[in-house]
Motif scaffolding. Structure first.
Motif, PDB file in Angstrom:
ATOM      1  N   PRO A   1       0.810  -1.227   0.000  1.00 14.35           N
ATOM      2  CA  PRO A   1       0.000   0.000   0.000  1.00 14.35           C
ATOM      3  C   PRO A   1       0.843   1.277   0.000  1.00 14.35           C
ATOM      4  O   PRO A   1       0.367   2.331  -0.400  1.00 14.35           O
ATOM      5  CB  PRO A   1      -0.832  -0.133   1.278  1.00 14.35           C
ATOM      6  CG  PRO A   1      -0.073  -1.083   2.147  1.00 14.35           C
ATOM      7  CD  PRO A   1       0.603  -2.036   1.220  1.00 14.35           C
ATOM      8  N   TYR A   2       2.112   1.168   0.447  1.00 16.39           N
ATOM      9  CA  TYR A   2       2.963   2.368   0.516  1.00 16.39           C
ATOM     10  C   TYR A   2       4.094   2.298  -0.517  1.00 16.39           C
ATOM     11  O   TYR A   2       5.184   2.840  -0.300  1.00 16.39           O
ATOM     12  CB  TYR A   2       3.566   2.508   1.920  1.00 16.39           C
ATOM     13  CG  TYR A   2       2.558   2.417   3.036  1.00 16.39           C
ATOM     14  CD1 TYR A   2       1.346   3.093   2.974  1.00 16.39           C
ATOM     15  CD2 TYR A   2       2.810   1.640   4.171  1.00 16.39           C
ATOM     16  CE1 TYR A   2       0.412   3.007   3.995  1.00 16.39           C
ATOM     17  CE2 TYR A   2       1.886   1.548   5.198  1.00 16.39           C
ATOM     18  CZ  TYR A   2       0.687   2.226   5.100  1.00 16.39           C
ATOM     19  OH  TYR A   2      -0.237   2.129   6.115  1.00 16.39           O
ATOM     20  N   SER A   3       3.842   1.641  -1.653  1.00 19.04           N
ATOM     21  CA  SER A   3       4.903   1.439  -2.641  1.00 19.04           C
ATOM     22  C   SER A   3       5.454   2.763  -3.180  1.00 19.04           C
ATOM     23  O   SER A   3       6.652   2.873  -3.456  1.00 19.04           O
ATOM     24  CB  SER A   3       4.372   0.587  -3.805  1.00 19.04           C
ATOM     25  OG  SER A   3       3.242   1.205  -4.415  1.00 19.04           O
ATOM     26  N   ARG A   4       4.624   3.797  -3.306  1.00 18.31           N
ATOM     27  CA  ARG A   4       5.102   5.067  -3.862  1.00 18.31           C
ATOM     28  C   ARG A   4       6.043   5.812  -2.910  1.00 18.31           C
ATOM     29  O   ARG A   4       6.724   6.750  -3.322  1.00 18.31           O
ATOM     30  CB  ARG A   4       3.922   5.961  -4.211  1.00 18.31           C
ATOM     31  CG  ARG A   4       3.158   6.502  -2.998  1.00 18.31           C
ATOM     32  CD  ARG A   4       2.019   7.423  -3.384  1.00 18.31           C
ATOM     33  NE  ARG A   4       0.926   6.698  -4.029  1.00 18.31           N
ATOM     34  CZ  ARG A   4      -0.225   7.275  -4.379  1.00 18.31           C
ATOM     35  NH1 ARG A   4      -0.406   8.581  -4.171  1.00 18.31           N
ATOM     36  NH2 ARG A   4      -1.176   6.561  -4.925  1.00 18.31           N
ATOM     37  N   TYR A   5       6.070   5.398  -1.649  1.00 17.91           N
ATOM     38  CA  TYR A   5       6.934   6.062  -0.669  1.00 17.91           C
ATOM     39  C   TYR A   5       8.136   5.202  -0.285  1.00 17.91           C
ATOM     40  O   TYR A   5       8.875   5.552   0.635  1.00 17.91           O
ATOM     41  CB  TYR A   5       6.138   6.386   0.604  1.00 17.91           C
ATOM     42  CG  TYR A   5       4.888   7.182   0.336  1.00 17.91           C
ATOM     43  CD1 TYR A   5       4.951   8.535   0.008  1.00 17.91           C
ATOM     44  CD2 TYR A   5       3.629   6.578   0.388  1.00 17.91           C
ATOM     45  CE1 TYR A   5       3.805   9.266  -0.252  1.00 17.91           C
ATOM     46  CE2 TYR A   5       2.476   7.303   0.129  1.00 17.91           C
ATOM     47  CZ  TYR A   5       2.572   8.641  -0.193  1.00 17.91           C
ATOM     48  OH  TYR A   5       1.423   9.356  -0.458  1.00 17.91           O
TER      49      TYR A   5
END
Length: 354
Positions: free
Chosen positions: A58-62
């Protein structure tokens, strides 16, 4: 009767000898008779394939911002690949091919031994040993270990947005790493006193860190699946065994990404050669008993997918065979032979004279 006519009648009798064992097999009430079955070959085709899955966190972009991670899964994907096809065969009783042996046939019925399924085991060989039973598994799909529910902190739960949640989880990861460093250096209070306790604590921290990091980098998993198809050969044919998709594995025919796994089967049924009578008359032909063995046929098979052959071979097929009666002379005299029959094909394995 003319000699030529006698020859023709004898040839017809010899040709019918292979089928006489399977006709008129109705046992009358109170009749002293024994009925056994010819075997039937059943083919088990097992397809083995792997499914590799990638699941984005869920936090792949960060991931790069907070952890500096480069190998990040950003899109969910799945890939299936065929890794093996196994073809095996076993026999069952062919209820459509029964043989009746009665007391008037000259065969001592009390010396006949049958298998549990009613297929002939032997003559004058004693009781058939108990057969080992194996539980048939139609599909094997190993479970993928599921991670434990992560204990989110109050800070993570109260974070207003995705970016703030990712930052809070990243801080938790760094705290775990610090705790592990302090444990290894012995600078933490209430540290485990023995090596075993320290090992358990370090493993627990590593597991928590891995699960939290996967919220950023994503998860990769692999499972192995087996699909078994039962096939009873009856004729030459070509048809789809299963439908396989490179994305979804074995699936329904309606799946647009699926192609058929094709079975190509060529039946070679056994045919008795007609007897040739030259000098002897039909009266000199050996007397036949009602006890029959099975002369099996063969089958050529190949299994292909998307134009490539996965496996091919040849196997004996009992139901493509013909029943051949044994001579009555085998069962006369003071010394009787021991006759063993192949449980897979119904053919004779051995005739032993003691």
């Amino acid at each position: 009767m003319k000699p030529d006519m006698k020859k023709k009648i004898f040839v017809i009798v010899c040709c019918l000898a292979g089928t006489m064992c399977l006709r008129g097999q109705v046992v009358q009430e109170q009749e002293s008779a024994l009925v056994y079955y010819m075997p039937q070959t059943v083919v088990d085709i097992t397809l083995t394939y792997t499914v590799d899955s990638e699941e984005a966190g869920p936090y792949s972009r960060y991931a790069e911002k907070y952890l500096g991670a480069q190998d990040v899964i950003s899109v969910n994907s799945q890939k299936a690949e065929i890794v093996g096809v196994r073809v095996e065969s076993h026999s069952e009783a062919d209820l459509s091919r029964a043989v009746k042996v009665s007391a008037r046939d000259g065969v001592r019925m009390q010396l006949l031994s049958l298998r549990e399924n009613g297929v002939l085991y032997g003559y004058n060989v004693g009781v058939c040993p108990a057969e080992e039973r194996s539980e048939e598994v139609l599909e094997v799909s190993p479970r993928v270990a599921q991670p434990e529910t992560l204990p989110f902190t109050e800070e993570q739960l109260r974070a207003p947005g995705l970016a703030q949640q990712a930052e809070a989880v990243a801080k938790q990861i760094y705290r775990i790493r610090e705790a592990r460093m302090y444990l290894l250096s012995g600078e933490i209070e209430n540290a485990p006193a023995d090596g075993k306790g320290l090992e358990v604590a370090l493993k627990a921290l590593s597991r928590q860190e891995k699960e939290l990091v996967q919220l950023f980098t994503g998860k990769r998993s692999r499972k192995t699946v087996e699909k078994r198809v039962r096939y009873v050969p009856t004729k030459s044919e070509e048809h789809a065994l299963l439908y396989f998709s490179p994305e979804n594995g074995v699936t329904a025919e309606e799946d647009a990404s699926a192609l058929p796994i094709m079975l190509h089967f060529i039946a070679r049924k056994q045919v008795l050669a007609p007897a040739v009578q030259t000098k002897r008359s039909e009266k000199d032909a050996p007397a036949l008993s009602a006890l029959c063995y099975n002369l099996p046929g063969t089958g050529l098979y190949s299994i292909s997918y998307d134009g490539a052959t996965l496996v091919e071979g040849t196997l004996q097929v009992a139901q493509f065979g013909v029943a051949v009666p044994l001579m009555k002379s085998l069962f006369t005299g003071n010394t009787l032979p021991k006759i063993y029959f192949d449980p897979q094909t119904g053919n004779i394995q051995a005739i032993c004279h003691e």
